[in-house]
Design a protein around this motif. Structure first.
Motif, PDB file in Angstrom:
ATOM      1  N   GLN A 133       7.681   5.889   3.973  1.00 52.67           N
ATOM      2  CA  GLN A 133       8.807   6.490   3.257  1.00 52.67           C
ATOM      3  C   GLN A 133       8.514   7.918   2.779  1.00 52.67           C
ATOM      4  OE1 GLN A 133       6.705   4.380   1.949  1.00 52.67           O
ATOM      5  NE2 GLN A 133       6.514   4.609  -0.250  1.00 52.67           N
ATOM      6  N   LEU A 134       7.244   8.337   2.826  1.00 51.32           N
ATOM      7  CA  LEU A 134       6.885   9.710   2.448  1.00 51.32           C
ATOM      8  C   LEU A 134       6.446  10.524   3.669  1.00 51.32           C
ATOM      9  CD1 LEU A 134       4.952   9.156  -0.906  1.00 51.32           C
ATOM     10  CD2 LEU A 134       7.377   9.635  -0.551  1.00 51.32           C
ATOM     11  N   GLY A 135       6.921  10.114   4.828  1.00 54.74           N
ATOM     12  CA  GLY A 135       6.581  10.848   6.048  1.00 54.74           C
ATOM     13  C   GLY A 135       5.103  10.776   6.377  1.00 54.74           C
ATOM     14  N   PHE A 136       4.465   9.666   6.010  1.00 62.44           N
ATOM     15  CA  PHE A 136       3.043   9.417   6.282  1.00 62.44           C
ATOM     16  C   PHE A 136       2.119  10.411   5.558  1.00 62.44           C
ATOM     17  CE2 PHE A 136       5.533   7.920   9.914  1.00 62.44           C
ATOM     18  CZ  PHE A 136       5.239   6.568   9.845  1.00 62.44           C
ATOM     19  N   HIS A 137       2.569  10.895   4.405  1.00 61.17           N
ATOM     20  CA  HIS A 137       1.779  11.827   3.584  1.00 61.17           C
ATOM     21  C   HIS A 137       1.488  11.141   2.254  1.00 61.17           C
ATOM     22  CE1 HIS A 137       0.585  15.820   1.986  1.00 61.17           C
ATOM     23  NE2 HIS A 137       0.996  15.295   0.849  1.00 61.17           N
ATOM     24  N   GLY A 138       0.343  10.468   2.171  1.00 63.78           N
ATOM     25  CA  GLY A 138       0.008   9.712   0.971  1.00 63.78           C
ATOM     26  C   GLY A 138      -1.171  10.276   0.219  1.00 63.78           C
ATOM     27  N   GLY A 139      -1.796   9.407  -0.569  1.00 67.54           N
ATOM     28  CA  GLY A 139      -2.941   9.802  -1.379  1.00 67.54           C
ATOM     29  C   GLY A 139      -4.226   9.806  -0.569  1.00 67.54           C
ATOM     30  N   THR A 188      -3.655  -2.201   3.328  1.00 66.17           N
ATOM     31  CA  THR A 188      -3.225  -1.643   2.049  1.00 66.17           C
ATOM     32  C   THR A 188      -3.658  -0.177   1.980  1.00 66.17           C
ATOM     33  OG1 THR A 188      -3.406  -3.814   0.982  1.00 66.17           O
ATOM     34  CG2 THR A 188      -3.311  -1.899  -0.462  1.00 66.17           C
ATOM     35  N   MET A 189      -4.877   0.097   2.422  1.00 66.10           N
ATOM     36  CA  MET A 189      -5.370   1.479   2.450  1.00 66.10           C
ATOM     37  C   MET A 189      -4.543   2.333   3.414  1.00 66.10           C
ATOM     38  SD  MET A 189      -7.540   3.784   1.370  1.00 66.10           S
ATOM     39  CE  MET A 189      -9.067   3.056   0.748  1.00 66.10           C
ATOM     40  N   ILE A 190      -4.246   1.816   4.593  1.00 70.56           N
ATOM     41  CA  ILE A 190      -3.434   2.562   5.555  1.00 70.56           C
ATOM     42  C   ILE A 190      -2.065   2.874   4.958  1.00 70.56           C
ATOM     43  CG2 ILE A 190      -2.236   2.407   7.784  1.00 70.56           C
ATOM     44  CD1 ILE A 190      -4.718   0.856   8.820  1.00 70.56           C
ATOM     45  N   GLY A 191      -1.481   1.897   4.278  1.00 71.28           N
ATOM     46  CA  GLY A 191      -0.197   2.137   3.611  1.00 71.28           C
ATOM     47  C   GLY A 191      -0.288   3.223   2.558  1.00 71.28           C
ATOM     48  N   HIS A 192      -1.389   3.219   1.812  1.00 73.75           N
ATOM     49  CA  HIS A 192      -1.568   4.236   0.776  1.00 73.75           C
ATOM     50  C   HIS A 192      -1.764   5.623   1.386  1.00 73.75           C
ATOM     51  CE1 HIS A 192      -2.639   5.870  -3.132  1.00 73.75           C
ATOM     52  NE2 HIS A 192      -3.617   6.528  -2.508  1.00 73.75           N
ATOM     53  N   LEU A 193      -2.564   5.713   2.428  1.00 76.28           N
ATOM     54  CA  LEU A 193      -2.827   7.004   3.060  1.00 76.28           C
ATOM     55  C   LEU A 193      -1.627   7.520   3.861  1.00 76.28           C
ATOM     56  CD1 LEU A 193      -6.438   6.359   4.441  1.00 76.28           C
ATOM     57  CD2 LEU A 193      -5.812   7.589   2.351  1.00 76.28           C
ATOM     58  N   PHE A 194      -0.886   6.592   4.480  1.00 70.51           N
ATOM     59  CA  PHE A 194       0.203   6.970   5.386  1.00 70.51           C
ATOM     60  C   PHE A 194       1.476   6.171   5.083  1.00 70.51           C
ATOM     61  CE2 PHE A 194      -3.882   7.241   7.670  1.00 70.51           C
ATOM     62  CZ  PHE A 194      -3.921   8.613   7.887  1.00 70.51           C
ATOM     63  N   GLY A 227       0.807  -1.211   0.000  1.00 70.81           N
ATOM     64  CA  GLY A 227       0.000   0.000   0.000  1.00 70.81           C
ATOM     65  C   GLY A 227       0.844   1.266   0.000  1.00 70.81           C
ATOM     66  N   SER A 228       2.023   1.183   0.589  1.00 74.29           N
ATOM     67  CA  SER A 228       2.916   2.341   0.680  1.00 74.29           C
ATOM     68  C   SER A 228       3.575   2.702  -0.652  1.00 74.29           C
ATOM     69  CB  SER A 228       4.012   2.084   1.718  1.00 74.29           C
ATOM     70  OG  SER A 228       3.447   2.009   3.009  1.00 74.29           O
ATOM     71  N   ILE A 229       3.465   1.844  -1.629  1.00 80.06           N
ATOM     72  CA  ILE A 229       4.009   2.161  -2.957  1.00 80.06           C
ATOM     73  C   ILE A 229       3.053   3.166  -3.598  1.00 80.06           C
ATOM     74  CG2 ILE A 229       4.613   1.266  -5.235  1.00 80.06           C
ATOM     75  CD1 ILE A 229       5.102  -1.468  -3.820  1.00 80.06           C
ATOM     76  N   THR A 230       3.401   4.423  -3.539  1.00 78.85           N
ATOM     77  CA  THR A 230       2.528   5.481  -4.042  1.00 78.85           C
ATOM     78  C   THR A 230       2.929   5.814  -5.475  1.00 78.85           C
ATOM     79  OG1 THR A 230       3.989   6.991  -2.884  1.00 78.85           O
ATOM     80  CG2 THR A 230       1.917   6.498  -1.821  1.00 78.85           C
ATOM     81  N   GLY A 231       2.115   5.314  -6.390  1.00 81.82           N
ATOM     82  CA  GLY A 231       2.419   5.428  -7.810  1.00 81.82           C
ATOM     83  C   GLY A 231       2.701   6.849  -8.265  1.00 81.82           C
ATOM     84  N   ALA A 232       1.880   7.797  -7.860  1.00 77.58           N
ATOM     85  CA  ALA A 232       2.035   9.183  -8.318  1.00 77.58           C
ATOM     86  C   ALA A 232       3.395   9.744  -7.913  1.00 77.58           C
ATOM     87  CB  ALA A 232       0.914  10.053  -7.756  1.00 77.58           C
ATOM     88  N   TYR A 233       3.806   9.458  -6.690  1.00 77.77           N
ATOM     89  CA  TYR A 233       5.092   9.984  -6.219  1.00 77.77           C
ATOM     90  C   TYR A 233       6.234   9.477  -7.101  1.00 77.77           C
ATOM     91  CZ  TYR A 233       9.240  10.805  -3.434  1.00 77.77           C
ATOM     92  OH  TYR A 233      10.480  11.212  -3.031  1.00 77.77           O
ATOM     93  N   TYR A 234       6.271   8.169  -7.327  1.00 74.24           N
ATOM     94  CA  TYR A 234       7.387   7.590  -8.071  1.00 74.24           C
ATOM     95  C   TYR A 234       7.346   7.932  -9.553  1.00 74.24           C
ATOM     96  CZ  TYR A 234       8.371   5.296  -3.716  1.00 74.24           C
ATOM     97  OH  TYR A 234       8.666   5.072  -2.403  1.00 74.24           O
ATOM     98  N   ILE A 235       6.163   7.980 -10.142  1.00 73.28           N
ATOM     99  CA  ILE A 235       6.050   8.325 -11.563  1.00 73.28           C
ATOM    100  C   ILE A 235       6.516   9.763 -11.802  1.00 73.28           C
ATOM    101  CG2 ILE A 235       4.372   8.742 -13.434  1.00 73.28           C
ATOM    102  CD1 ILE A 235       5.074   5.765 -12.912  1.00 73.28           C
TER     103      ILE A 235
END
Length: 192
Positions: free
Chosen positions: A102-108, A93-99, A19-27
């Motif tokens: 590796q992005l300081g708990f700042h997700g989508g 998975t949702m918690i990983g996406h939201l928090f 969930g922590s793999i935030t597509g927008a950040y890496y793309i």
């Protein structure tokens, strides 16, 4: 065989990690070198990736964010197909996406994560969601309100189409998380 506690811990760690793999950040980082949190709305999601990179950014983010959900839920299903474990996987998975750590708990904001989970659990509910969204948008002419009301229909339609009560409660929990994420990041998002 593994104990229940060990199984739960493994599912939680795998699901949160994926969930922590935030597509927008890496793309956006790969294509522009910029941090998406400093671009456009600052949100780490598909819409903001689309602002930064156009259709390519939006679609790649959508693919990554939906893909991580499918992988996490498939792994949970292989480890133990019980609905409780699948719901546990979807929540983390949702918690990983939201928090994402590796992005300081700042997700989508979790919309794609929620819809991909619904697709995994009850594909027909996504069809019902799309129809409801279209009808509500024509009536209300407000995309955000139509979207949230349509997303709220997913746990109900999934249950009515034969999914278990456990899955319905899981989808309801994910929907609440999406609403809270939108309200936390954009307090007036629900007013539009």
């Amino acid at each position: 065989m593994w104990s229940d506690m060990m199984m739960m811990c493994m599912i939680i760690l795998i699901s949160y990690g994926l969930g922590s793999i935030t597509g927008a950040y890496y793309i956006v980082r790969i294509y522009t070198g910029e941090d998406i949190r400093n671009v456009g709305s600052g949100n780490v999601g598909a819409t903001n990736a689309g602002r930064a990179l156009g259709k390519k950014g939006f679609l790649l983010t959508l693919f990554i964010d939906a893909g991580k959900v499918m992988i996490a839920l498939q792994i949970a299903s292989l480890l133990n197909g019980d609905d409780r474990y699948l719901v546990l996987s979807s929540i983390f998975t949702m918690i990983g996406h939201l928090f994402p750590i590796q992005l300081g708990f700042h997700g989508g904001k979790g919309v794609v994560t929620y819809l991909a989970t619904a697709l995994f659990f009850s594909a027909p509910s996504i069809g019902f969601f799309a129809i409801t969204m279209g009808i509500l948008y024509v009536i209300l002419r407000k995309y955000t309100i139509a979207g949230f009301l349509s997303m709220a229909s997913i746990p109900i339609s999934g249950y009515l189409m034969g999914e278990s009560f456990t899955i319905s409660i899981g989808l309801s929990s994910l929907f609440v998380m999406v609403v809270l994420a939108h309200n936390r990041k954009f307090p007036h998002a629900l007013d539009t």
